[in-house]
Structures are given as C-alpha cells and as structure tokens.
Design an enzyme around this catalytic site. Structure first.
Site, short mmCIF file in Angstrom:
data_model
loop_
_atom_site.label_atom_id
_atom_site.label_comp_id
_atom_site.label_asym_id
_atom_site.label_seq_id
_atom_site.Cartn_x
_atom_site.Cartn_y
_atom_site.Cartn_z
CB THR A 157 -32.75 -33.53 -7.89
OG1 THR A 157 -32.08 -32.30 -8.12
CG2 THR A 157 -31.77 -34.55 -7.32
NE ARG A 185 -26.25 -24.75 -7.38
CZ ARG A 185 -27.03 -25.80 -7.16
NH1 ARG A 185 -26.97 -26.83 -7.97
NH2 ARG A 185 -27.86 -25.81 -6.15
CB THR A 208 -34.89 -33.55 -4.23
OG1 THR A 208 -35.07 -32.76 -5.40
CG2 THR A 208 -36.20 -33.62 -3.47
CG LEU A 210 -31.79 -23.69 -3.19
CD1 LEU A 210 -31.79 -23.60 -4.71
CD2 LEU A 210 -32.22 -22.37 -2.59
N1 GLY Z 1 -30.61 -30.50 -5.28
C1 GLY Z 1 -30.00 -30.32 -6.51
C2 GLY Z 1 -29.20 -29.12 -6.60
O1 GLY Z 1 -29.53 -28.11 -5.98
O2 GLY Z 1 -28.22 -29.12 -7.28
#
Ligand code: GLY
Length: 308
Positions: A157, A185, A208, A210
């Site tokens: 990201t 998602r 940035t 998860l």
């Molecule tokens: N941090 C980017 C995502 O999980 O979409």
C-alpha cells in the site's frame, strides 16, 4: 501553529531499500519537497506523491495493484484535508489505473465523502476520467497471481502525509488491497479514521498492513489521538508502542495481523511506526538538505523510528 513544511511517504510492507528504489523514492520526495517549497497545499502534494508511487507499478497500488479472487483489480483510495476536514474515499475502483488522478477533478465536488466502487467506477467512465474500459477477463495469470498471494498480505500500500507552509495537514492512501481477497473485499485505506485521517488540530496519518486489523482498531485515528494527547515527543512514542503492542500479532491479541503507519503530529512532529517486518518509508523536513529513507525495523530495535 507549526508551519514547518514536512512530507512523509510509505510504500507498505515488503519492499527492501535497494539502489533502484532508493533513487526512485528520493526523486519522489524531492518533487514533493519542491512543491511544498513553492507553496502548494499539503493536500495537493500528497496527491502528487501518491500519484508517482501509483504510476511506478512497483507497489500494490495503482499500476501494480493485485487482483481479487475473480481476477478483477479493485483499487481503494482515501484522502483527507486537515484544514476543512474534507474527505473523499472510494473503495473498489475498477476503471482507473491510478486513482489519485481523479482526486483533483472530484475532491470537494460532492457533499458525499464515501462512494462505492461499482457506481463510482461507472461515474468515472461517464465523466471521461476512466482509463480502463472494463475489467479484463479472468485469465490464468490473474488466477496464478491470486493463488500465490498469502492471505495475510497488505504488502505495498502507498501513502503520504504532509504539512504545508500555512500549517495545513493532509493524508492520502492508495492500495490494491491485501493478499487473497474475495471479490468485493474492502480494506482500510479509503475509510476515514482507519487507513487515512487528517485534522490540523491533531495531525495526519496514513496506515498500511492488514486492513481488517486496521479497521477493527480504527487504528489511524487511535494512533493520532494518543499522540496528540501525549505531553512530549518521548511520551508520544511510548503511546505508539503501547498501541502497537495491544494490536500485536499472536495468540495474546484479539486481532491478528501486522500494521504500521506514517504520522505527522501537530504537536510532536513526524513518526514512522510498525510491527516487525520490512516497512519502507521516507521523509523530508524544511531546513534539511537531504531526504531520509529507511526500510524499517526488523526485530530488536525500537518500533517507533524518530526518522528526522
Ligand atoms: N492496508 C491495505 C488493505 O488491507 O487493503
């Protein structure tokens, strides 16, 4: 109000700083620096910095974004102006390769702050802003790319936070998402307070890692609020460490996945922080001749880098 221009960028987890990336990211930071020195707004500078990172194709954002399970690449973008609290977030864009390009013509043109992917993607086509005619057919290559991802991704990201000469702050984050995503998602990047947030009174942050974990913890705003309440810089760093430990990966935690971010605190200046892993970030501050780049903490050191 502090009005020292300042710029931070990140390119997410997973990229080591080699000669190639070093020279590319230095160029990006120097371009951002020039714009801030010329008096451009923090918001515009974060758009142009994120735009260069998207165009490069080196990261999981813009041209380098990864497909979801159905082979379609859906890109998320979020941007916030700390001066007005204006926000625009669009997750799931399918008709534009570099979403930051649509921010100048669209930001502030609607009273809405979040627009959903399908309709927004059609709208871009109608406005003549699209550069992707339609999702490509799901091919072998997409399937292989999807299968090869790990499901705890979030690599690559990109984001930028900046403060301009008027003391205004801004944040922009762009992503192709995390690994092995089901179609549809949505991650944290486009969601205010999760992946992206800016308020001149508090600071600016781009996250940035998860997205699910960042969303569950409303992490961006949580870090920003804690830092802004700290009495000094070292207590601010301590507050960041405590939150990182609370969100840490592993059985002791209620959420599971690593995260990190870049942050400018209105009171305490710049921070780069993350769970163990390689997170690449860079910075420039007014008065500094050079830009700073680091691929981060990989165990053992302080997870909160003073940076400048
Ligand atoms: N941090 C980017 C995502 O999980 O979409």
């Amino acid at each position: 109000m502090t009005t020292t221009p300042l710029l931070l960028l990140h390119t997410g987890f997973g990229s080591r700083l080699d000669h190639h990336l070093e020279s590319f990211l230095k160029t990006v930071l120097q371009q951002g620096r020039r714009r801030l020195e010329q008096g451009e707004s923090a918001l515009g500078v974060t758009w142009s910095v994120v735009g260069l990172l998207e165009e490069s194709g080196f990261f999981n954002a813009g041209r380098g974004a990864i497909p979801q399970e159905d082979g379609v690449v859906r890109r998320d973008i979020g941007t916030m102006d700390g001066n007005t609290l204006g926000y625009l977030g669009i997750p799931g864009l399918t008709t534009i390769s570099c979403p930051s390009r649509i921010l100048p013509p669209l930001f502030g043109k609607t009273q809405h702050i979040l627009l959903a992917g399908d309709a927004a993607s059609r709208w871009l086509v109608e406005e003549g802003l699209s550069d992707i005619p339609g999702p490509p057919p799901f091919g072998e290559k997409s399937l292989k790319t999807w299968q090869e991802q790990d499901d705890r991704g979030g690599h690559g990201t990109v984001g930028a936070v900046a403060r301009d000469r008027n003391g205004h702050l801004a944040a922009t984050t762009s992503t192709g998402g995390a690994g092995r995503m089901r179609a549809g998602r949505i991650g944290d990047s486009s969601i205010p307070g999760a992946g992206t947030y800016a308020d001149d009174r508090l600071g600016a942050v781009s996250m940035t890692g998860l997205g699910e974990v960042i969303l569950q913890n409303v992490a961006g705003f949580r870090f920003l609020w804690a830092v802004s309440k700290a009495p000094d810089r070292s207590r601010a760093a301590e507050a960041i460490r405590e939150i990182l430990a609370d969100i840490a990966e592993g059985p002791a935690s209620r959420t599971d996945g690593r995260i990190g971010g870049i942050l400018i605190s209105a009171r305490h200046g710049p921070f780069v922080f993350h769970h163990p892993g390689v997170l690449l970030a860079g910075a420039w501050r007014d008065g500094e001749k050079d830009v700073a780049l680091k691929d981060g903490w990989n165990g053992g050191e302080d997870p909160c880098l003073p940076f400048l």
